[in-house]
Design an enzyme around this catalytic site. Sequence first.
Site, short mmCIF file in Angstrom:
data_model
loop_
_atom_site.label_atom_id
_atom_site.label_comp_id
_atom_site.label_asym_id
_atom_site.label_seq_id
_atom_site.Cartn_x
_atom_site.Cartn_y
_atom_site.Cartn_z
CE1 TYR A 1 -4.09 1.95 0.76
CE2 TYR A 1 -2.68 3.13 2.30
CZ TYR A 1 -3.86 3.03 1.60
OH TYR A 1 -4.82 4.02 1.72
CE LYS B 1 -3.69 4.80 -1.53
NZ LYS B 1 -4.75 5.33 -2.42
P1 NAD Z 1 -13.39 2.18 0.85
O1 NAD Z 1 -12.90 0.80 0.90
O2 NAD Z 1 -14.62 2.55 1.57
O3 NAD Z 1 -13.55 2.67 -0.68
C1 NAD Z 1 -12.73 2.23 -1.72
C2 NAD Z 1 -13.56 2.18 -2.97
O4 NAD Z 1 -12.72 1.78 -4.07
C3 NAD Z 1 -14.69 1.16 -2.88
O5 NAD Z 1 -15.87 1.74 -3.34
C4 NAD Z 1 -14.23 0.03 -3.79
O6 NAD Z 1 -15.29 -0.68 -4.38
C5 NAD Z 1 -13.44 0.82 -4.83
N1 NAD Z 1 -12.51 -0.05 -5.57
C6 NAD Z 1 -11.63 -0.95 -5.07
N2 NAD Z 1 -10.98 -1.57 -6.06
C7 NAD Z 1 -11.45 -1.06 -7.23
C8 NAD Z 1 -11.17 -1.29 -8.59
N3 NAD Z 1 -10.25 -2.20 -8.97
N4 NAD Z 1 -11.85 -0.57 -9.52
C9 NAD Z 1 -12.76 0.35 -9.16
N5 NAD Z 1 -13.08 0.61 -7.87
C10 NAD Z 1 -12.43 -0.08 -6.92
O7 NAD Z 1 -12.17 3.06 1.38
P2 NAD Z 1 -11.94 4.65 1.53
O8 NAD Z 1 -11.38 4.85 2.87
O9 NAD Z 1 -13.15 5.42 1.11
O10 NAD Z 1 -10.75 4.85 0.48
C11 NAD Z 1 -10.81 5.70 -0.64
C12 NAD Z 1 -9.40 6.08 -1.03
O11 NAD Z 1 -8.79 6.81 0.04
C13 NAD Z 1 -8.49 4.88 -1.29
O12 NAD Z 1 -7.61 5.16 -2.37
C14 NAD Z 1 -7.69 4.77 0.00
O13 NAD Z 1 -6.47 4.14 -0.19
C15 NAD Z 1 -7.53 6.24 0.34
N6 NAD Z 1 -7.20 6.50 1.74
C16 NAD Z 1 -8.04 6.15 2.75
C17 NAD Z 1 -7.70 6.42 4.06
C18 NAD Z 1 -8.57 6.06 5.23
O14 NAD Z 1 -8.12 6.23 6.37
N7 NAD Z 1 -9.80 5.61 5.02
C19 NAD Z 1 -6.48 7.07 4.33
C20 NAD Z 1 -5.65 7.41 3.28
C21 NAD Z 1 -6.01 7.14 1.98
#
Ligand code: NAD
Length: 246
Positions: free
Chosen positions: A154, A158
């Site tokens: 990851y 990132k």
């Molecule tokens: P989440 O798991 O709720 O959402 C992720 C979304 O991506 C889901 O809707 C999933 O279906 C979709 N997805 C996954 N693989 C896919 C693919 N191959 N094609 C299309 N869609 C796909 O998580 P989130 O927390 O809402 O994460 C959103 C973004 O934010 C991600 O990139 C995550 O890495 C990043 N992020 C999240 C956090 C956190 O603390 N939640 C922190 C830093 C970064």
Amino acid sequence: MLKGKNALVTGASRGIGRAIAIELAKQGANVAVNYAGSADKAEAVVKELEELGVSAFAVQADVANEESVKDMIKQTIDTFGSLDILVNNAGITKDNLLMRMKEEEFDAVINTNLKGVFLCTKAVARQMMKQKSGRIVNVSSIVGVSGNAGQANYVAAKAGVIGLTKTAAKEFASRGILVNAVAPGFIATDMTDVLTDEQKEAMLTLTPLAKFGQAEDVARVVRFLCSEDANYMTGQTLHVDGGMVM
Ligand code: NAD
């Protein structure tokens, strides 16, 4: 602020992606809601967006698959007539200590979280170059800056997204396309819900603002980067992390 703009948000059926789609729609943008699995949640988001008075539709695509991405971009342009904003938000985790991490776990996360950003950016940039304008916002993570034990796949993805953002910003600047990123800290979504109480507590001790962020906290910064207020910014990564990394 974004009236008449057409946007595509990947992974927008829940969490941060859903919040971004809503935030862009509140500013008047039409939004294509990308989803990977079942359509139900994406259709529910589409309904929420339409209630805000904009056009929206759900589009199924795996961001890690080039053909799938090309179809998604074509459908979006065919439906809206142009594409002004791309938010590369889709992401997954498959955590494990490096010595236990399987090749498949490494590849799966790199493919979705890094290659997915590359494929979507490339496909959308063709259209934005024709338009001589566009905004791309990539959702990285603060661990892409700091590193994080148990997340080699990851973190590599990132950190790669931050490098990709800078490179795309340099390559596309003369074509009127601005490319920036956000690096969220700990945001309360399904992705972080699976962490143990001890892991959550450890995250909180690293966060000076001493609370978890909400999806909307990230969405508002993405909206800023898509707006005219950010006209003179490109290649930047904004930390939305409660002060975790300064
Ligand atoms: P989440 O798991 O709720 O959402 C992720 C979304 O991506 C889901 O809707 C999933 O279906 C979709 N997805 C996954 N693989 C896919 C693919 N191959 N094609 C299309 N869609 C796909 O998580 P989130 O927390 O809402 O994460 C959103 C973004 O934010 C991600 O990139 C995550 O890495 C990043 N992020 C999240 C956090 C956190 O603390 N939640 C922190 C830093 C970064």
